[in-house]
Motif scaffolding. Structure first.
Motif, PDB file in Angstrom:
ATOM      1  N   ILE A 205       0.873  -1.174   0.000  1.00 25.88           N
ATOM      2  CA  ILE A 205       0.000   0.000   0.000  1.00 25.88           C
ATOM      3  C   ILE A 205       0.906   1.220   0.000  1.00 25.88           C
ATOM      4  O   ILE A 205       1.761   1.368   0.888  1.00 25.88           O
ATOM      5  CB  ILE A 205      -0.912   0.028   1.240  1.00 25.88           C
ATOM      6  CG1 ILE A 205      -1.852  -1.176   1.250  1.00 25.88           C
ATOM      7  CG2 ILE A 205      -1.702   1.329   1.291  1.00 25.88           C
ATOM      8  CD1 ILE A 205      -2.653  -1.298   2.534  1.00 25.88           C
ATOM      9  N   GLU A 208       0.027   8.271   0.509  1.00 24.72           N
ATOM     10  CA  GLU A 208       0.017   9.521  -0.234  1.00 24.72           C
ATOM     11  C   GLU A 208       0.240  10.677   0.728  1.00 24.72           C
ATOM     12  O   GLU A 208       0.153  10.523   1.953  1.00 24.72           O
ATOM     13  CB  GLU A 208      -1.306   9.681  -0.988  1.00 24.72           C
ATOM     14  CG  GLU A 208      -1.525   8.591  -2.031  1.00 24.72           C
ATOM     15  CD  GLU A 208      -2.816   8.775  -2.810  1.00 24.72           C
ATOM     16  OE1 GLU A 208      -3.520   9.791  -2.576  1.00 24.72           O
ATOM     17  OE2 GLU A 208      -3.123   7.900  -3.631  1.00 24.72           O
ATOM     18  N   ASP A 211      -1.222  11.326   4.475  1.00 28.30           N
ATOM     19  CA  ASP A 211      -1.723  10.083   5.081  1.00 28.30           C
ATOM     20  C   ASP A 211      -1.067   9.821   6.439  1.00 28.30           C
ATOM     21  O   ASP A 211       0.127  10.071   6.636  1.00 28.30           O
ATOM     22  CB  ASP A 211      -1.416   8.885   4.179  1.00 28.30           C
ATOM     23  CG  ASP A 211      -2.333   8.791   2.987  1.00 28.30           C
ATOM     24  OD1 ASP A 211      -3.229   9.636   2.866  1.00 28.30           O
ATOM     25  OD2 ASP A 211      -2.139   7.869   2.175  1.00 28.30           O
ATOM     26  N   GLN A 231      -9.384   4.441   2.455  1.00 31.83           N
ATOM     27  CA  GLN A 231      -9.344   3.092   1.888  1.00 31.83           C
ATOM     28  C   GLN A 231      -8.313   3.041   0.761  1.00 31.83           C
ATOM     29  O   GLN A 231      -8.392   3.803  -0.192  1.00 31.83           O
ATOM     30  CB  GLN A 231     -10.727   2.702   1.343  1.00 31.83           C
ATOM     31  CG  GLN A 231     -11.811   2.651   2.398  1.00 31.83           C
ATOM     32  CD  GLN A 231     -11.543   1.601   3.466  1.00 31.83           C
ATOM     33  OE1 GLN A 231     -11.019   0.524   3.178  1.00 31.83           O
ATOM     34  NE2 GLN A 231     -11.903   1.924   4.709  1.00 31.83           N
ATOM     35  N   ARG A 232      -7.332   2.155   0.902  1.00 31.50           N
ATOM     36  CA  ARG A 232      -6.345   1.941  -0.158  1.00 31.50           C
ATOM     37  C   ARG A 232      -6.105   0.454  -0.292  1.00 31.50           C
ATOM     38  O   ARG A 232      -5.834  -0.227   0.691  1.00 31.50           O
ATOM     39  CB  ARG A 232      -5.020   2.618   0.172  1.00 31.50           C
ATOM     40  CG  ARG A 232      -5.113   4.106   0.314  1.00 31.50           C
ATOM     41  CD  ARG A 232      -4.388   4.837  -0.830  1.00 31.50           C
ATOM     42  NE  ARG A 232      -4.875   6.202  -0.864  1.00 31.50           N
ATOM     43  CZ  ARG A 232      -4.543   7.118   0.033  1.00 31.50           C
ATOM     44  NH1 ARG A 232      -3.694   6.815   0.979  1.00 31.50           N
ATOM     45  NH2 ARG A 232      -5.047   8.325  -0.035  1.00 31.50           N
ATOM     46  N   GLU A 233      -6.184  -0.053  -1.494  1.00 34.75           N
ATOM     47  CA  GLU A 233      -5.974  -1.477  -1.722  1.00 34.75           C
ATOM     48  C   GLU A 233      -4.496  -1.769  -1.999  1.00 34.75           C
ATOM     49  O   GLU A 233      -3.813  -0.981  -2.663  1.00 34.75           O
ATOM     50  CB  GLU A 233      -6.811  -1.955  -2.908  1.00 34.75           C
ATOM     51  CG  GLU A 233      -8.320  -1.911  -2.656  1.00 34.75           C
ATOM     52  CD  GLU A 233      -8.734  -2.776  -1.479  1.00 34.75           C
ATOM     53  OE1 GLU A 233      -8.212  -3.908  -1.366  1.00 34.75           O
ATOM     54  OE2 GLU A 233      -9.561  -2.313  -0.670  1.00 34.75           O
ATOM     55  N   GLU A 235      -1.238  -3.185  -3.793  1.00 33.34           N
ATOM     56  CA  GLU A 235      -0.875  -3.439  -5.183  1.00 33.34           C
ATOM     57  C   GLU A 235       0.280  -4.434  -5.208  1.00 33.34           C
ATOM     58  O   GLU A 235       1.162  -4.395  -4.351  1.00 33.34           O
ATOM     59  CB  GLU A 235      -0.446  -2.135  -5.875  1.00 33.34           C
ATOM     60  CG  GLU A 235      -1.544  -1.084  -5.917  1.00 33.34           C
ATOM     61  CD  GLU A 235      -1.068   0.219  -6.530  1.00 33.34           C
ATOM     62  OE1 GLU A 235       0.097   0.257  -7.012  1.00 33.34           O
ATOM     63  OE2 GLU A 235      -1.824   1.190  -6.506  1.00 33.34           O
TER      64      GLU A 235
END
Length: 610
Positions: A205, A208, A211, A231-233, A235
């Motif tokens: 994750i 940014e 955050d 919410q961040r998925e 990668e």
């Protein structure tokens, strides 16, 4: 250039931290350390020098823990000493590691000292530790204390903290400097670069700007400063060899051309604050040295020399400091004179260029005020032997014809001109803020220019049967013309030369005919009228003109004249923008010629011999 690693797990995480630090050694550093939780205590080990010195300390006095953070530091505030190495603690309440520069640390330090906090280092990072501790006195919840403390920080930072009050958690904050969370099963990790964690996970994750996060063994929870959950998925990180992988590009050179917006953004990450340039990124002595500089000698080779030529215009106009730029192989074999308080700047992509290193060593023995290395390789000889360093973040460049190394050098040099202008009192606050805004917008402008590739590809067809080409520019764009000619000759084997446009009547005009394309760079500046007159001279001799012009420049196209409007060529960063279409032109001409783009004949990537 500092590195962060952290982990929380049911197993001993000390080996994970050490391996992560080893994988970050490419970034350059001068000390390393770890902080782990042991019951109610925080245990810290730190060492000056290589990660191996830290590993030796841990072998002599082992640590076992389930939660901890680690760091490789490159000094900005305070010299490389064990006391200044990260992590930093506030008693046994918490420990922190930090990449970046806190602009308001001096005011915070005075405030905290007045409140009774004792400082053991010269760093801006220790301020963060005590600031969080102060907030813990006001808030029972560590998450709230952490968030409130971060709200007081100004500048660029990637921040990680651990506390015995929440022994399975890592607390994170990001503003400007990169930070990622590595996701696994029943253990999770953090790092400033995914490469540090590929031995344990390939799912990440990316935080940014703005955050905050709390990471424990079960997962990660992201928030903003107001406490709103984000919410961040995760990668998945591709496992291909990142050095040898061209991705979807036909050649490394084209890939590296398109990587330039990101490379420039990365180069600026630790150099721009909320209100101006962060001169501490040059090293702990920078703020004392910059106001003393009265002359500058820039020494470099090839593409790096062209970057130095552009820098001369920028530095002299912004700071008023006289600048001399010289090819390293000539400089080392004469008897150069350094006026009092002269700064030596050596520019090298690899940091191992033999002639530039020889020039640096001469400067260190012959009365220069200080030496500065501008380089893409933080562990290189040039950086290690220089007093100050200006590091780019181009990443690894495979193509022999330099692209992103050049534009990141230019970006760093424009930034340096601003830093010198401020130190000399020639750059007021309003102009500094305007210039910083221009730099922040630069990566996006570069992305827009790269979208013109198809149009440049059509222009390249004009060169298929040509053996010679002439490049013209004026002012800061004359060195860009030199670089454009160098790129074309390097990879297409077309003989190309560059001249200041005002020199046409002094010789080059004799060569102009229908078989020699003339490439010009035309920004909207005070020299545009002069350049128009020069171009009329070319047309009068039947020469074919290919003009890369600013969007708002009105230049008549027609038979023998091709114009391509380039957005973004209207401010101080115009030379950086103008470089991109010339790179694309050289690349596509070479494709049409069928040459080996990435490995042109007779050339090497790094010239480590005379």
């Amino acid at each position: 250039m500092c590195g962060i690693v952290g982990a929380t797990s049911a197993r001993n995480i000390t080996p994970i931290l050490l391996e992560g630090l080893r994988r970050l050694e490419y970034r350059g550093y001068d000390s390393a350390g770890v902080a782990v939780l042991e019951g109610e205590a925080i245990e810290v080990r730190r060492a000056v020098g290589k990660v191996q010195a830290l590993a030796d300390a841990l072998e002599a006095d082992p640590l076992e823990s389930h939660t901890g953070i680690a760091h490789t530091r490159w000094a900005t505030h305070g010299k490389p000493t064990e006391a200044n190495a990260h992590p930093h603690r506030s008693g046994h309440r918490l420990a922190v590691v930090h990449n970046g520069i806190i602009e308001n640390y001096e005011a915070l330090r005075r405030e905290l000292k007045s409140a009774g906090f004792q400082f053991a280092s010269e760093t801006d990072t220790e301020v963060i530790a005590h600031l969080i501790a102060r907030e813990m006195d006001q808030h029972d919840d560590f998450a709230k204390a952490f968030s409130h403390a971060v709200g007081h920080l100004e500048g660029a930072y990637a921040l990680a903290a651990v506390t015995p009050s929440d022994p399975e958690a890592l607390y994170l904050a990001r503003m400007g400097s990169p930070l990622v969370i590595g996701i696994s099963t029943e253990e999770n990790y953090i790092a400033s670069d995914p490469l540090a964690l590929l031995q344990v996970t390939d799912r990440f994750i990316h935080l940014e700007n703005g955050d905050l996060a709390r990471v424990d063994r079960q997962g990660a929870h992201l928030f903003d400063l107001k406490g709103k959950e984000l919410q961040r998925e995760p990668e998945r990180f591709a496992h291909e060899d990142q050095v040898a992988n061209k991705g979807d590009y036909r050649h490394f050179m084209l890939k590296e051309i398109h990587e330039q917006p990101e490379a420039v953004a990365n180069t600026l990450a630790d150099k721009l604050g909320s209100h101006g340039v962060l001169t501490e990124s040059l090293g702990p002595e920078a703020n004392a040295i910059l106001p003393k500089i009265e002359n500058i000698h820039i020494i470099a080779c090839g593409t790096s020399y062209h970057a130095g030529l552009v820098a001369r215009y920028w530095i002299e106009s912004i700071s008023g400091i006289p600048v001399n730029v010289e090819v390293a192989s000539e400089y080392r074999y004469r008897e150069p004179v350094a006026p009092p308080n002269t700064l030596f700047i050596g520019i090298s992509q690899s940091g191992e260029t033999a002639d530039t290193l020889a020039a640096l060593r001469f400067a260190k023995e012959n009365g220069y005020l200080q030496t500065l290395a501008l380089c893409n390789m933080p562990g290189s000889t040039l950086v290690r032997e220089s007093g100050l360093r200006l590091l780019t973040q181009a990443g690894i460049e495979i193509g022999v014809a330099s692209t992103k190394a050049f534009t990141t050098q230019l970006t760093a040099l424009y930034w340096l001109a601003l830093a010198l202008g401020r130190a000399r009192g020639r750059l007021d606050k309003a102009d500094e803020e305007k210039a910083v805004a221009t730099l922040r917008a630069l990566p996006r402008h570069m992305e827009v220019v790269l979208e013109l590739e198809d149009e440049v590809k059509h222009i390249a067809e004009e060169f298929v049967d040509k053996q010679h080409a002439l490049f013209l520019g004026r002012g800061t764009h004359y060195p860009i013309a030199l670089e454009g000619a160098l790129k074309l000759k390097e990879i297409s084997y077309i003989h190309a030369e560059a001249y200041p446009a005002g020199e046409l009547k002094h010789g080059p005009l004799a060569l102009v005919d229908e078989d020699m394309p003339v490439v010009t760079v035309a920004p909207d500046d005070h020299l545009l009228g002069k350049l128009r007159s020069n171009l009329e001279e070319v047309r009068a001799r039947g020469g074919q003109l290919i003009n890369f012009i600013a969007e708002n420049v009105d230049m008549q196209a027609g038979e023998g004249v091709i114009n391509l409007k380039i957005p973004g060529m209207n401010d101080g960063t115009s030379p950086i923008i103008a470089t991109l279409p010339l790179q694309l032109l050289a690349y596509h001409v070479a494709l049409l010629k069928g040459t080996d783009v990435d490995k042109p004949r007779n050339l090497a990537k790094s010239v480590t011999v005379e």
